[in-house]
Structures are given as C-alpha cells and as structure tokens.
Design an enzyme around this catalytic site. Structure first.
Site, PDB file in Angstrom:
ATOM      1  N   ASP A  60     -25.787  -2.508  60.555  1.00  0.00           N
ATOM      2  CA  ASP A  60     -25.266  -3.808  60.103  1.00  0.00           C
ATOM      3  C   ASP A  60     -24.016  -4.251  60.865  1.00  0.00           C
ATOM      4  O   ASP A  60     -23.312  -5.168  60.410  1.00  0.00           O
ATOM      5  CB  ASP A  60     -24.947  -3.731  58.604  1.00  0.00           C
ATOM      6  N   GLU A  65     -17.650  -9.571  59.222  1.00  0.00           N
ATOM      7  CA  GLU A  65     -16.834 -10.118  58.137  1.00  0.00           C
ATOM      8  C   GLU A  65     -16.587  -9.085  57.031  1.00  0.00           C
ATOM      9  O   GLU A  65     -15.537  -9.116  56.380  1.00  0.00           O
ATOM     10  CB  GLU A  65     -17.544 -11.325  57.516  1.00  0.00           C
ATOM     11  N   ASP A  66     -17.564  -8.191  56.819  1.00  0.00           N
ATOM     12  CA  ASP A  66     -17.436  -7.282  55.674  1.00  0.00           C
ATOM     13  C   ASP A  66     -16.410  -6.177  55.891  1.00  0.00           C
ATOM     14  O   ASP A  66     -16.017  -5.512  54.942  1.00  0.00           O
ATOM     15  CB  ASP A  66     -18.812  -6.685  55.345  1.00  0.00           C
ATOM     16  N   ARG A  85     -22.172   1.536  55.761  1.00  0.00           N
ATOM     17  CA  ARG A  85     -21.372   0.562  56.510  1.00  0.00           C
ATOM     18  C   ARG A  85     -19.921   1.014  56.715  1.00  0.00           C
ATOM     19  O   ARG A  85     -19.149   0.326  57.378  1.00  0.00           O
ATOM     20  CB  ARG A  85     -21.426  -0.801  55.813  1.00  0.00           C
ATOM     21  N   ARG A 130     -21.071  -4.643  45.588  1.00  0.00           N
ATOM     22  CA  ARG A 130     -20.297  -4.000  46.667  1.00  0.00           C
ATOM     23  C   ARG A 130     -18.798  -3.871  46.359  1.00  0.00           C
ATOM     24  O   ARG A 130     -18.100  -3.101  47.003  1.00  0.00           O
ATOM     25  CB  ARG A 130     -20.456  -4.810  47.963  1.00  0.00           C
ATOM     26  N   HIS A 160     -23.061 -11.531  47.938  1.00  0.00           N
ATOM     27  CA  HIS A 160     -21.599 -11.606  48.010  1.00  0.00           C
ATOM     28  C   HIS A 160     -21.082 -12.912  47.405  1.00  0.00           C
ATOM     29  O   HIS A 160     -21.821 -13.896  47.317  1.00  0.00           O
ATOM     30  CB  HIS A 160     -21.140 -11.581  49.478  1.00  0.00           C
ATOM     31  N   CYS A 247     -20.542 -14.275  58.035  1.00  0.00           N
ATOM     32  CA  CYS A 247     -20.608 -12.812  58.192  1.00  0.00           C
ATOM     33  C   CYS A 247     -20.450 -12.340  59.627  1.00  0.00           C
ATOM     34  O   CYS A 247     -20.066 -11.201  59.852  1.00  0.00           O
ATOM     35  CB  CYS A 247     -21.953 -12.273  57.729  1.00  0.00           C
TER      36      CYS A 247
END
Ligand code: CIR
Length: 263
Positions: A60, A65-66, A85, A130, A160, A247
């Site tokens: 991923d 962005e995450d 991740r 998350r 999200h 993202c």
C-alpha cells in the site's frame, strides 16, 4: 508553490489491504500510469513532486497520506491501523524531516492519516477501524499547545474520515452525509456528494484547483457550481485498492526548504 511527497506503486500492489471492497484483478501498469498522471496534475497545480521509492514488502506504499499528518508547524508520523502498513512510515519520516520538525504517534495508539481532516485550526480525527481513542489523546497532547482543537468524530460505512469528508477550502467541505454526521461541521458551508456517487467525498484541494476523480462527474459538477476549478484525474485502478486522491500525496505547504527534486 508546494511540495507533494508521493511514492511509487509497489510491485505487490494487488496484495493491498481491503476493508469494504472485494478483491478484483488489478492492473499494475494501469495503476502506475494513473499515478503518473496524478503526479503530473500536482505539477500542473504548482507542486514540486518528491517521489519516494517502494518495494514489494509494502503493497500500500502509494497511499502516503496514511503515514503522516503535515501541518505548518510540524509533521506527525502515524502508527497505521493495519499492521502490514507500519513499515511505510520510516521513509516518510526521513523525507518529511527535510521540511518539518517530526513528532510520532506511539503504541497503543493507531491512526491513519486518512482519518485526519485539518480545517483551519480545527483537526477532526475519525474513529474508524484504523484509528482509536488513544490516538486522539496523543494528537491532543501534540496539537493543543500549538493552538489546534482536536475533535474526535465517528465514521461508519467507509474506510477513513476522508472517505466521507474533505476540505474544498478553509470554509467549505465536500461531504457524504451517510458516512459522517454533517452536524459536526455546522460552521462550514457543505457541498454534498451526488447520492449516486457515495465514494465522491474525497477531493484534493490545492490553491489553484481541486484534483478530483473522473469517475464522479455529477459531484464534480456540484463542486464546480460551488465556484471551484475541478481538475479531473482517472483514478479507478487505484480505487480498487480503496485509495482516492488525497491518499496519494502528502502536501507540504507554506514554509518549505527547497530540497525537493522534480520528477
Ligand atoms: C488500505 O486499506 O490501507 C489501503 N488499501 C487504502 C488506503 C487508502 N488511504 C486513504 O484513503 N487515506
């Protein structure tokens, strides 16, 4: 001018995390082509793209962005909710340290940057699969002294918070009212997604335009009618992995040192 940190699509992209979508065949070359076009849109919007490399261990990785939340004063490195991740964050921290002081979220907190919506001095944190309460507490500890107000908000039906609501500018939000309670945003002008396009609430607002998926023409029309210039990008291959337009970049705006290398 702004810097946009991006990261290449991993060779193992098809093994990405999935929460709400069924896994379908993914075309790696097409995903890469769409990502390239997205980077070109960032450049056309006045950005300097700083592209990071990837590897097969981080499927991923393109969804940078995450891994962080970038504010004018500092960057907060997240602790992503999906264990697969967590290996993404170190390269992001290295890249952002050229531009910002770094803070980090620590266990037992988990948080994805996709759950953090910054609107002026308000920082909304989505409670999702998350992101947990411990992360909200740590965000408050980091951000209260800087004059931000951190507001926790429930999210349902999507991955999200930013699948449900994003900023079009400091006073205007694009929202899907089925996935997040719009009353939480009473101080803002709201543009609602077209009901036929529930996944259309994710737009990337930049100074000159709003980067937006071509797959949602009805909502694009609403955004344009609200007075914004919409720059459409094809992103449906990336969307198979539950990614959208915010993202795929970390936007470093305001005070930056000119260290980015153009792609
Ligand atoms: C994931 O499930 O983590 C990725 N497949 C998609 C992440 C998309 N990121 C975002 O919306 N901020």
């Amino acid at each position: 001018m702004f810097v946009a940190i991006t990261r290449r699509v991993s060779p193992s992209f098809a093994a990405c995390e999935l929460t709400h979508l069924e896994r379908v065949p993914m075309d790696l070359d097409r995903a890469r082509a769409q990502h390239h076009a997205y980077e070109q849109a960032l450049i056309a919007a006045g950005g300097l793209v700083h592209q990071l490399d990837t590897n097969p261990d981080i499927p991923d990785s393109v969804f940078v962005e995450d891994a962080a939340v970038v504010l004018r004063e500092l960057a907060i490195i997240t602790r992503p909710g999906a264990v697969s991740r967590r290996a993404e964050t170190s390269a992001i921290a290295d890249a952002l340290s050229a531009f910002r002081r770094i803070a980090a979220i620590e266990a037992p907190a988990t948080i994805d940057g996709g759950d953090v919506l910054v609107a002026g001095r308000r920082v909304y944190v989505g409670l999702s699969t998350r992101t947990n309460d411990a992360a909200v507490a740590q965000m408050r500890r980091i951000l209260d002294p800087l004059g931000y107000t951190v507001c926790a908000i429930e999210v349902g039906g999507c991955l999200h918070l930013k699948s449900a609501v994003t900023t079009l500018d400091e006073r205007t939000l694009l929202v899907n009212p089925s996935w997040v309670e719009p009353a939480a945003f009473a101080d803002f002008t709201l543009v609602e997604v077209d009901p036929a396009e529930p996944s259309a609430a994710n737009a990337l607002a930049l100074a000159r335009c709003v980067i937006f998926p071509a797959a949602f023409p009805r909502t694009a029309e609403r955004i344009a009618r609200a007075g914004f210039r919409v720059e459409r990008v094809e992103a449906d291959e990336l969307a198979k992995a539950e990614g959208a337009v915010t993202c795929c970049s970390l936007i470093v705006d305001g005070p930056v040192r000119p260290v980015a290398r153009p792609i």
